[in-house]
Enzyme design. Structure first.
Site, PDB file in Angstrom:
ATOM      1  N   SER A 112       0.804  -1.211   0.000  1.00 14.70           N
ATOM      2  CA  SER A 112       0.000   0.000   0.000  1.00 14.70           C
ATOM      3  C   SER A 112       0.845   1.272   0.000  1.00 14.70           C
ATOM      4  O   SER A 112       1.632   1.497  -0.893  1.00 14.70           O
ATOM      5  CB  SER A 112      -0.959  -0.033   1.189  1.00 14.70           C
ATOM      6  OG  SER A 112      -1.850   1.048   1.123  1.00 14.70           O
ATOM      7  N   HIS A 113       0.733   2.047   1.056  1.00 21.18           N
ATOM      8  CA  HIS A 113       1.393   3.345   1.153  1.00 21.18           C
ATOM      9  C   HIS A 113       2.785   3.233   1.771  1.00 21.18           C
ATOM     10  O   HIS A 113       3.453   4.235   1.945  1.00 21.18           O
ATOM     11  CB  HIS A 113       0.529   4.243   2.026  1.00 21.18           C
ATOM     12  CG  HIS A 113       0.153   3.553   3.300  1.00 21.18           C
ATOM     13  ND1 HIS A 113      -0.814   2.568   3.322  1.00 21.18           N
ATOM     14  CD2 HIS A 113       0.649   3.632   4.535  1.00 21.18           C
ATOM     15  CE1 HIS A 113      -0.907   2.080   4.548  1.00 21.18           C
ATOM     16  NE2 HIS A 113      -0.024   2.706   5.298  1.00 21.18           N
ATOM     17  N   ASP A 276      -2.188   6.683  -3.332  1.00 17.77           N
ATOM     18  CA  ASP A 276      -1.056   5.998  -2.693  1.00 17.77           C
ATOM     19  C   ASP A 276      -0.428   4.924  -3.586  1.00 17.77           C
ATOM     20  O   ASP A 276      -0.761   4.804  -4.766  1.00 17.77           O
ATOM     21  CB  ASP A 276      -1.490   5.397  -1.353  1.00 17.77           C
ATOM     22  CG  ASP A 276      -2.366   4.175  -1.533  1.00 17.77           C
ATOM     23  OD1 ASP A 276      -3.089   4.113  -2.540  1.00 17.77           O
ATOM     24  OD2 ASP A 276      -2.331   3.272  -0.670  1.00 17.77           O
ATOM     25  N   ASP A 278      -0.719   1.732  -4.076  1.00 21.25           N
ATOM     26  CA  ASP A 278      -1.538   0.779  -4.839  1.00 21.25           C
ATOM     27  C   ASP A 278      -2.866   1.384  -5.304  1.00 21.25           C
ATOM     28  O   ASP A 278      -3.738   0.659  -5.792  1.00 21.25           O
ATOM     29  CB  ASP A 278      -1.788  -0.483  -4.009  1.00 21.25           C
ATOM     30  CG  ASP A 278      -2.558  -0.203  -2.734  1.00 21.25           C
ATOM     31  OD1 ASP A 278      -2.383   0.899  -2.171  1.00 21.25           O
ATOM     32  OD2 ASP A 278      -3.324  -1.068  -2.285  1.00 21.25           O
ATOM     33  N   ASP A 280      -5.463   2.854  -3.719  1.00 19.10           N
ATOM     34  CA  ASP A 280      -6.754   2.784  -3.024  1.00 19.10           C
ATOM     35  C   ASP A 280      -6.993   3.959  -2.076  1.00 19.10           C
ATOM     36  O   ASP A 280      -8.127   4.201  -1.682  1.00 19.10           O
ATOM     37  CB  ASP A 280      -6.947   1.427  -2.315  1.00 19.10           C
ATOM     38  CG  ASP A 280      -5.870   1.113  -1.308  1.00 19.10           C
ATOM     39  OD1 ASP A 280      -4.904   1.908  -1.182  1.00 19.10           O
ATOM     40  OD2 ASP A 280      -5.983   0.069  -0.631  1.00 19.10           O
ATOM     41  N   ARG A 281      -5.939   4.692  -1.725  1.00 19.52           N
ATOM     42  CA  ARG A 281      -6.152   5.852  -0.845  1.00 19.52           C
ATOM     43  C   ARG A 281      -6.228   7.138  -1.665  1.00 19.52           C
ATOM     44  O   ARG A 281      -5.780   7.188  -2.798  1.00 19.52           O
ATOM     45  CB  ARG A 281      -4.980   5.997   0.135  1.00 19.52           C
ATOM     46  CG  ARG A 281      -4.894   4.868   1.116  1.00 19.52           C
ATOM     47  CD  ARG A 281      -3.798   5.127   2.129  1.00 19.52           C
ATOM     48  NE  ARG A 281      -3.872   4.123   3.186  1.00 19.52           N
ATOM     49  CZ  ARG A 281      -3.311   4.247   4.372  1.00 19.52           C
ATOM     50  NH1 ARG A 281      -2.620   5.329   4.671  1.00 19.52           N
ATOM     51  NH2 ARG A 281      -3.426   3.293   5.268  1.00 19.52           N
ATOM     52  N   LYS A 375     -11.289   0.169  -1.208  1.00 22.38           N
ATOM     53  CA  LYS A 375     -11.348   1.617  -1.315  1.00 22.38           C
ATOM     54  C   LYS A 375     -10.706   2.004  -2.643  1.00 22.38           C
ATOM     55  O   LYS A 375      -9.945   1.224  -3.220  1.00 22.38           O
ATOM     56  CB  LYS A 375     -10.671   2.265  -0.132  1.00 22.38           C
ATOM     57  CG  LYS A 375      -9.252   1.853   0.101  1.00 22.38           C
ATOM     58  CD  LYS A 375      -8.824   2.284   1.497  1.00 22.38           C
ATOM     59  CE  LYS A 375      -7.409   1.817   1.779  1.00 22.38           C
ATOM     60  NZ  LYS A 375      -7.292   1.190   3.100  1.00 22.38           N
ATOM     61  N   ARG A 495      -1.584   4.301  17.308  1.00 19.92           N
ATOM     62  CA  ARG A 495      -2.346   5.372  16.673  1.00 19.92           C
ATOM     63  C   ARG A 495      -3.300   5.972  17.691  1.00 19.92           C
ATOM     64  O   ARG A 495      -4.019   5.236  18.382  1.00 19.92           O
ATOM     65  CB  ARG A 495      -3.147   4.845  15.488  1.00 19.92           C
ATOM     66  CG  ARG A 495      -2.304   4.202  14.404  1.00 19.92           C
ATOM     67  CD  ARG A 495      -3.036   4.215  13.067  1.00 19.92           C
ATOM     68  NE  ARG A 495      -2.464   3.290  12.108  1.00 19.92           N
ATOM     69  CZ  ARG A 495      -1.338   3.502  11.419  1.00 19.92           C
ATOM     70  NH1 ARG A 495      -0.634   4.601  11.621  1.00 19.92           N
ATOM     71  NH2 ARG A 495      -0.900   2.618  10.550  1.00 19.92           N
TER      72      ARG A 495
HETATM   73  C1  G1P Z   1      -4.020   1.281   8.260  1.00 25.78           C
HETATM   74  C2  G1P Z   1      -5.192   2.205   8.423  1.00 25.78           C
HETATM   75  C3  G1P Z   1      -6.478   1.483   8.083  1.00 25.78           C
HETATM   76  C4  G1P Z   1      -6.379   0.901   6.678  1.00 25.78           C
HETATM   77  C5  G1P Z   1      -5.128   0.067   6.545  1.00 25.78           C
HETATM   78  C6  G1P Z   1      -4.912  -0.376   5.115  1.00 25.78           C
HETATM   79  O1  G1P Z   1      -4.139   0.184   9.123  1.00 25.78           O
HETATM   80  O2  G1P Z   1      -5.262   2.710   9.730  1.00 25.78           O
HETATM   81  O3  G1P Z   1      -7.548   2.373   8.166  1.00 25.78           O
HETATM   82  O4  G1P Z   1      -7.494   0.110   6.397  1.00 25.78           O
HETATM   83  O5  G1P Z   1      -3.980   0.824   6.932  1.00 25.78           O
HETATM   84  O6  G1P Z   1      -4.794   0.699   4.234  1.00 25.78           O
HETATM   85  P1  G1P Z   1      -3.401   0.097  10.552  1.00 25.78           P
HETATM   86  O7  G1P Z   1      -1.924   0.263  10.294  1.00 25.78           O
HETATM   87  O8  G1P Z   1      -3.914   1.253  11.349  1.00 25.78           O
HETATM   88  O9  G1P Z   1      -3.793  -1.226  11.108  1.00 25.78           O
HETATM   89 ZN    ZN Z   2      -3.219   1.460  -0.350  1.00 24.97          ZN
END
Ligand code: G1P
Ligand code: ZN
Length: 542
Positions: A112-113, A276, A278, A280-281, A375, A495
């Site tokens: 992801s990010h 991001d 991939d 989705d954000r 997303k 968090r």
């Molecule tokens: C984080 C985000 C959550 C999202 C996930 C995947 O997860 O907080 O909302 O769904 O990335 O993108 P976390 O690291 O908090 O478990």
């Molecule tokens: Zn992502």
């Protein structure tokens, strides 16, 4: 041609919030990826005759991982694997392809990010036939299998050519290479008023989309600059790179700072957005006006009917628990259902499948709808563009109107990254121990009104998910939430989500930091987080 390779369980293959994420070098270790992939297949009782979709965000090791997965799919009896050209598929595009082709499921490669590269992160997850991330009982079964695995099956075949669109076969399995953008772009065209958006750009409306050298580059260039006629150069950092150019492809004011600075400057375009690693954000920002993801969800819920795909209205709106209550206000006023789920997109799947929710979102820059089961960053950007094209107002004006109509939830999130796991657990358990006695207690400047540990009862399948985060409400409409990240790859990430409600008629232009300062003080007093972790300040504030 197929061989069985002896292996043994490797520790630490438990999927988190969105699949299995580790350092790339861990994934490149002997049998690591193969063990997990075989565990996915075994947990599905095999994949004989399956059609699968496979693709990823193009980060370092993406293409090599796909070669291994294709050879394993062939050896495990899959009928067909559909792969994005060069191994590229954004997460929402993969979700769409699974649904469109009525595949049995798909494997998405991404962290992801998180940054990418040999010393950064890699990830893998399985999505089911609805196109959404495997639910908890399935990820638990995959993990169980990793603890007993003793063999995997793989084809002894040469590498596939991922760069040429068309089909090839290996044994009885067909590999179909498809353009990653075409089907996704066609889906967007069915949802949004492309003519209205084209007219908006033609009228001189300006935009910058930061693809962050990640997967949405080709998608955004084709749709925004191609189909919708935005000027060339509207998409910045458009070329996907294996290491995202050394950046952190997370669309928020910290990591998309260049775009943020531009949007806050004199020469700002009318609209800014980013996505991001991939795809989705999303981040949404107007001229001098950053929109928090929680607010964006609320605005999109309130205005979705302006886009053709949502003209009949919404069945309901779902948000993750730590997301602010802004979207609840919209749902209440529209008289539609609202849902509060644990963090992670997989919890929205049942609500979307059952037609209970149409739009979903998370505070972590995720918004989406029932068009796919992930997303979808570009979807959110296009819906915003559709709303801007119809309302003919600036982002700042839309926000001001929104708050005066529905009220505002001031909101911020503090992340404490790479905290030693023990210290993070001490912070959490310290608060858990106080839950029964904390009501009425004075914490810094505020008094605790209510506190609990969030559990979710899925209204569709009746499953329970426990320990999904700690919630503390304070007198005066403030809320704090604490949870440990399920996506970090180093130590623990705490968090802390902070929120202050402001009802209709209140001051919506106050300084956000000042409004939230008492909530910060209260939660620090209550948890003793700075003392326990030795951290005076978070690493990231969003
Ligand atoms: C984080 C985000 C959550 C999202 C996930 C995947 O997860 O907080 O909302 O769904 O990335 O993108 P976390 O690291 O908090 O478990
Ligand atoms: Zn992502």
């Amino acid at each position: 041609m197929f061989k069985e390779v002896k292996t043994a369980p490797i520790e630490g293959q438990k999927p988190g919030t969105s699949g299995l994420r580790k350092k790339t070098k861990v994934f490149m270790g002997e049998h690591y990826l193969a063990n997990f992939v075989q565990s996915i297949f075994d947990s599905l009782d095999g994949i004989t005759g399956f059609d699968l979709v496979v693709g990823g965000d193009g980060r370092f090791f993406n293409a090599d991982a796909i070669q291994i997965i294709l050879k394993m799919a062939a050896a495990n009896g899959a009928a067909k694997v559909i792969v994005g050209k060069d191994g590229i598929l954004s997460t929402p595009a993969a979700s769409h392809l699974i649904r469109k082709r009525k595949a049995n499921g798909g494997i998405i490669l991404s962290a992801s990010h998180n940054p990418g590269g040999p010393d950064e992160d890699f990830g893998i997850k399985y999505n089911g036939e609805n196109g959404g991330p495997a639910p908890e009982h399935m990820t638990a079964a995959m993990f169980d299998r990793t603890t007993t695995i003793d063999r995997y099956l793989i084809a002894d075949a040469p590498d596939f050519d991922l760069g040429t669109i068309g089909t090839t076969t290996v044994g009885d399995m067909t590999v179909e290479i498809v353009d990653p953008v075409t089907d996704y772009s066609a889906l967007m065209e069915t949802l949004f008023d492309f003519d209205a958006i084209r007219a908006l750009f033609k009228s001189g409306f300006t935009m910058t989309f930061d693809a962050m050298h990640a997967v949405t580059g080709p998608y955004a260039t084709a749709i925004l600059e191609g189909t919708l006629g935005a000027p060339k150069g509207t998409v910045m950092n458009a070329i996907p790179l294996e290491d995202f150019g050394g950046g952190h492809p997370d669309p928020n004011p910290i990591w998309a700072k260049t775009l943020m600075d531009k949007m806050m400057g004199d020469a700002a375009p009318d609209f800014g957005a980013a996505s991001d690693g991939d795809g989705d954000r999303n981040m949404i920002v107007g001229k001098g006006a950053y929109v928090t993801p929680s607010d964006s969800l609320a605005v999109l819920a309130a205005n979705a009917h302006l886009a053709p795909g949502y003209a009949r209205g919404l069945a309901g709106v779902a948000r993750s628990m730590p997301t602010s209550g802004a979207s609840d206000r919209v749902a209440a006023k529209l008289g539609i259902a609202s849902f509060e789920t644990p963090t992670g997109w997989k919890f929205f799947g049942n609500l979307l499948d059952a037609g209970k929710a149409t739009i979903c979102g998370e505070e972590s820059a995720g918004t989406g709808s029932d068009h796919v089961r992930e997303k979808d960053g570009l979807w959110a950007v296009l819906l915003w563009l559709n709303v801007l094209a119809v309302r003919k107002q600036s982002v700042a004006e839309i926000m001001a109107d929104h708050w005066s109509e529905y009220g505002r939830n001031y909101y911020t999130r503090y992340d404490y990254e790479a905290v030693p796991t023990d210290a993070a657990n001490t912070v959490m358990s310290g608060l858990i121990d106080q839950l029964d006695t904390v009501v009425g207690q004075v914490a810094g400047p505020l008094t605790v009104a209510k506190a609990d540990q969030f559990s979710y009862l899925d209204p569709v399948d009746g499953s329970h998910s426990h320990n999904q985060g700690l919630r503390v409400w304070f007198d005066g409409g403030a809320r704090a939430v604490l949870r440990l990240s399920g996506t970090g790859t180093e130590g623990a990430t705490i968090r802390v989500y902070l929120e202050q409600e402001q009802e209709v008629g209140g001051d919506f232009n106050a300084d956000k930091e000042a409004v939230l300062a008492p909530v910060v003080d209260a939660v620090m007093a209550l948890t003793k987080l700075p003392t326990i972790t030795g951290r005076d300040a978070p690493n990231v504030i969003t």
